[in-house]
Design an enzyme around this catalytic site. Structure first.
Site, PDB file in Angstrom:
ATOM      1  N   ASP A  77       0.732  -1.276   0.129  1.00 33.35           N
ATOM      2  CA  ASP A  77      -0.115  -0.459  -0.075  1.00 33.35           C
ATOM      3  C   ASP A  77       0.802   1.219   0.170  1.00 33.35           C
ATOM      4  O   ASP A  77       0.580   2.431  -0.355  1.00 33.35           O
ATOM      5  CB  ASP A  77      -0.982   0.061   1.767  1.00 33.35           C
ATOM      6  CG  ASP A  77      -1.554   1.090   1.496  1.00 33.35           C
ATOM      7  OD1 ASP A  77      -2.528   0.684   0.343  1.00 33.35           O
ATOM      8  OD2 ASP A  77      -2.331   2.280   2.504  1.00 33.35           O
ATOM      9  N   ASP A  78       2.054   1.279   1.005  1.00 32.22           N
ATOM     10  CA  ASP A  78       3.324   2.474   0.791  1.00 32.22           C
ATOM     11  C   ASP A  78       3.752   2.532  -0.346  1.00 32.22           C
ATOM     12  O   ASP A  78       3.258   3.733  -1.309  1.00 32.22           O
ATOM     13  CB  ASP A  78       4.078   2.105   2.064  1.00 32.22           C
ATOM     14  CG  ASP A  78       3.842   1.894   3.084  1.00 32.22           C
ATOM     15  OD1 ASP A  78       2.531   2.264   3.441  1.00 32.22           O
ATOM     16  OD2 ASP A  78       4.310   1.653   4.073  1.00 32.22           O
ATOM     17  N   GLN A  81       0.934   4.517  -2.712  1.00 36.64           N
ATOM     18  CA  GLN A  81       0.566   5.790  -2.844  1.00 36.64           C
ATOM     19  C   GLN A  81       2.509   6.313  -2.849  1.00 36.64           C
ATOM     20  O   GLN A  81       2.098   7.824  -3.221  1.00 36.64           O
ATOM     21  CB  GLN A  81       1.075   5.995  -1.171  1.00 36.64           C
ATOM     22  CG  GLN A  81      -0.676   5.310  -0.334  1.00 36.64           C
ATOM     23  CD  GLN A  81      -0.970   5.575   1.540  1.00 36.64           C
ATOM     24  OE1 GLN A  81      -0.809   7.314   0.771  1.00 36.64           O
ATOM     25  NE2 GLN A  81      -0.438   5.138   1.557  1.00 36.64           N
ATOM     26  N   SER A 187      -0.669  10.265  12.213  1.00 32.18           N
ATOM     27  CA  SER A 187      -0.346   9.599  12.808  1.00 32.18           C
ATOM     28  C   SER A 187      -0.350   8.093  12.608  1.00 32.18           C
ATOM     29  O   SER A 187      -1.810   8.055  12.734  1.00 32.18           O
ATOM     30  CB  SER A 187       0.143   9.805  14.739  1.00 32.18           C
ATOM     31  OG  SER A 187       1.198   8.909  14.707  1.00 32.18           O
ATOM     32  N   SER A 188       0.884   7.225  12.444  1.00 34.25           N
ATOM     33  CA  SER A 188       0.497   5.942  12.313  1.00 34.25           C
ATOM     34  C   SER A 188      -0.009   5.529  12.887  1.00 34.25           C
ATOM     35  O   SER A 188      -0.678   4.748  13.276  1.00 34.25           O
ATOM     36  CB  SER A 188       1.565   5.702  11.661  1.00 34.25           C
ATOM     37  OG  SER A 188       2.500   5.825  10.918  1.00 34.25           O
TER      38      SER A 188
END
Ligand code: PAF
Length: 282
Positions: A77-78, A81, A187-188
């Site tokens: 997913d990162d 993005q 924030s994660s």
């Protein structure tokens, strides 16, 4: 966007860009990206020809009993993005590439004074871990510009001091906090909040804003901070610290104008941090 996992590949690729005279921008992250990280990529994109992001959940900056194992790892997913945000290169090394020796035998970088107190007080050794991985990434990537979020205000100050003290020829770019519509700083770790906690969480920001306003209107610092701690507690947070510092994180004196209100709280087991820059009256 290419994803590289090995140091020699990273060096070869970056040498190629450097030989062409291209400016390199670095965005270090621990992954599980959100709009705050993408703002860092955008800031690097504006200033550089080549944007390198890194994803590495750095074990050295987690204390015993912290969330290293639980920290969300969302690589594919990162990658999507980052690609959509215009990142050129992702460096996502395994732990044994970064730290081939046991952590206790590994060389560490310590930035004194600015690492102490605030988050450094409640997370002993945390900023040594941050300074070590960031110095290593600076050495590996040799960027012209590196972008960090202003939510981690003390981290930004630690990294600026690291660059000054070790004479890294790197411009450090602080990027404003990105917030959800209700004000909660992205924030994660927000992903750890359950529905009830998520509903409470924006009060952290709104209380800090109210305190900022009181301080800017000339309210006494000690009484404002004492009242702030009480209000955070009433709202359901367990305050870790609430402090007013000069913008360079030194103590507030009679001549301080540019100041920063910094806080960390716990909501259940989740630790949240936030800050509010402010102008003290004369
Ligand atoms: O802010 C973070 O995500 C981390 O502390 C950093 C700067 C990537 C170092 O691991």
């Amino acid at each position: 966007m290419h994803t590289l996992r090995e140091i020699p590949d990273l060096r070869t690729t970056l040498n190629h860009h450097r030989r062409r005279g291209q400016r390199i921008g670095l965005v270090p992250t621990m992954g599980n990206l959100h709009a705050g990280h993408l703002a860092l990529v955008a800031a690097a994109r504006e200033r550089c020809d080549v944007v390198v992001a890194t994803i590495f959940v750095n074990p050295m900056q987690f204390g015993a009993g912290e969330d290293l194992a639980a920290y969300p790892r969302t690589l594919s997913d990162d990658q999507a993005q980052l690609e959509a945000a215009g990142c050129d290169l992702l460096f996502a090394p395994a732990v044994d590439i970064v730290y081939p020796r046991p952590l206790e035998s590994q060389t560490r970088v310590r930035v004194p004074e600015v690492s102490e107190g605030l988050c450094g007080g409640s997370r002993p050794g945390h900023f040594d871990g941050v300074a070590t991985i960031v110095a290593m990434l600076f050495n590996l990537v040799q960027p012209d510009v590196a972008c960090f979020g202003q939510k981690d205000y003390q981290q930004l100050a630690v990294i600026q001091r690291l660059v000054d003290d070790l004479h890294f020829p790197i411009e450090i770019q602080g990027v404003p906090i990105v917030r959800d519509e209700d004000g909660l700083a992205l924030s994660s770790r927000n992903a750890y909040l359950d529905t009830h906690q998520r509903a409470i969480a924006p009060r952290f920001y709104s209380i800090l804003r109210e305190l900022r306003q009181h301080l800017e209107e000339g309210a006494g610092v000690d009484t404002t901070l004492a009242g702030g701690l009480a209000r955070l507690g009433e709202a359901g947070f367990v305050p870790d610290y609430l402090e007013l510092r000069a913008e360079d994180l030194g103590p507030v004196t009679a001549t301080t104008r540019d100041a920063i209100l910094l806080a960390a709280v716990r909501l259940g087991t989740t630790r949240l941090i936030d800050n509010q820059p402010l102008l003290l009256p004369r």
